[in-house]
Design an enzyme around this catalytic site. Structure first.
Site, mmCIF file in Angstrom:
data_model
loop_
_atom_site.group_PDB
_atom_site.id
_atom_site.type_symbol
_atom_site.label_atom_id
_atom_site.label_comp_id
_atom_site.label_asym_id
_atom_site.label_seq_id
_atom_site.Cartn_x
_atom_site.Cartn_y
_atom_site.Cartn_z
ATOM 1 C CD GLU A 27 41.101 -37.174 -14.491
ATOM 2 O OE1 GLU A 27 41.778 -37.293 -13.202
ATOM 3 O OE2 GLU A 27 41.238 -36.151 -15.239
ATOM 4 C CE LYS A 128 39.218 -33.514 -13.135
ATOM 5 N NZ LYS A 128 40.583 -34.086 -12.701
ATOM 6 C CD GLN A 129 38.887 -35.751 -17.820
ATOM 7 O OE1 GLN A 129 38.512 -35.763 -16.865
ATOM 8 N NE2 GLN A 129 40.085 -36.082 -18.052
#
Length: 286
Positions: A27, A128-129
């Protein structure tokens, strides 16, 4: 969905089939071209579709020979942003960006999305991930061992894990790469996300995906479960801090119990017909 992807993507000379204007799992990277995770998942879907088509399905959905030809061509020519080394671009532009100034970012400024404008975040190499690393879990056979090692070492330090979805995926790949200290750390982070309120938002609800991630970290991470050619494959490892772990899985109508302890790993068929599985590449009859 395959028809959608063919309409959304393009065949580009010198590149192959491209999918532009997308946002992958990460994201902190938005509206980019040829996200590797997305392209590999679409490639997998197209290959599955072509292999699964029957005359009945083709008739029901008015599938033409030309469509099948295009699906095959798109899957075969799916563009992946590779470099001269084993490093793979998360997308077309990720590797051309400057890296996020982690050394100048203090702990109180995480998660980044609550303290920095999205346009600032999108300009940098920061995640973010898990994104490409998630592809290495779900499309494991499409990556070499060297590619997994190189890309894990490149992308993990750029990942803030501001998303509770991230640690479990990293635990799986870390275990596969024998980075057991990191794998265990990511596992505990996943398992204790709500218990220790790591994201300071348990008052708003629990992170059920992270709960499931703790199970995945054990089964796909420490036990090394992969499905290859329709067969179960395990490569079990026991963290040095642990004495054992045990779980059950259902596969093709069978219930199988897996136990790993200090003596090794045992497999037990609870119910269902006899099945062959693989443990450390050795066939095991249950």
């Amino acid at each position: 969905t395959s028809r959608f992807y063919m309409d959304y993507g393009d065949f580009v000379a010198g590149r192959g089939f491209t999918i532009n204007g997308v946002t992958g799992p990460d994201e902190y990277t938005a509206l980019i071209n040829n996200n590797t995770y997305t392209n590999l998942m679409v490639k997998d879907q197209l290959e599955f579709l072509v292999a699964s088509l029957t005359e009945e399905i083709s008739t029901q959905f008015d599938v033409t020979d030309n469509e099948i030809k295009q699906w095959k061509q798109a899957a075969k020519q799916m563009y992946i942003h590779r470099t001269d080394s084993a490093l793979i671009g998360q997308d077309d532009s990720f590797l051309t960006k400057g890296k996020w100034p982690f050394e100048a970012t203090n702990e109180a400024q995480y998660p980044l999305l609550l303290h920095f404008h999205p346009m600032k975040i999108y300009q940098k190499q920061v995640l973010k991930q898990a994104d490409l690393i998630l592809a290495m879990v779900l499309q494991s056979e499409r990556f070499t061992a060297e590619e997994k090692l190189v890309n894990y070492d490149y992308y993990e330090p750029l990942t803030t894990h501001d998303s509770s979805l991230s640690p479990a995926t990293h635990a799986i790949i870390a275990a596969e790469l024998d980075r057991m200290e990191q794998a265990v750390s990511f596992f505990y982070y996943t398992a204790r996300t709500d218990l220790d309120d790591y994201h300071h938002n348990v008052k708003d609800g629990v992170h059920t995906a992270a709960m499931a991630g703790s199970w995945l970290a054990i089964v796909y991470g420490f036990a090394g479960l992969r499905i290859k050619n329709g067969n179960l494959h395990f490569q079990p490892k026991l963290p040095k801090e642990w004495t054992s772990y045990q779980f059950r899985i259902t596969f093709q109508g069978r219930l199988i119990e897996v136990t790993t302890n200090l003596k090794g790993t045992t497999y037990r068929l609870i119910h269902g017909e006899t099945i062959s599985i693989f443990s450390d590449n050795n066939s095991v009859q249950l």
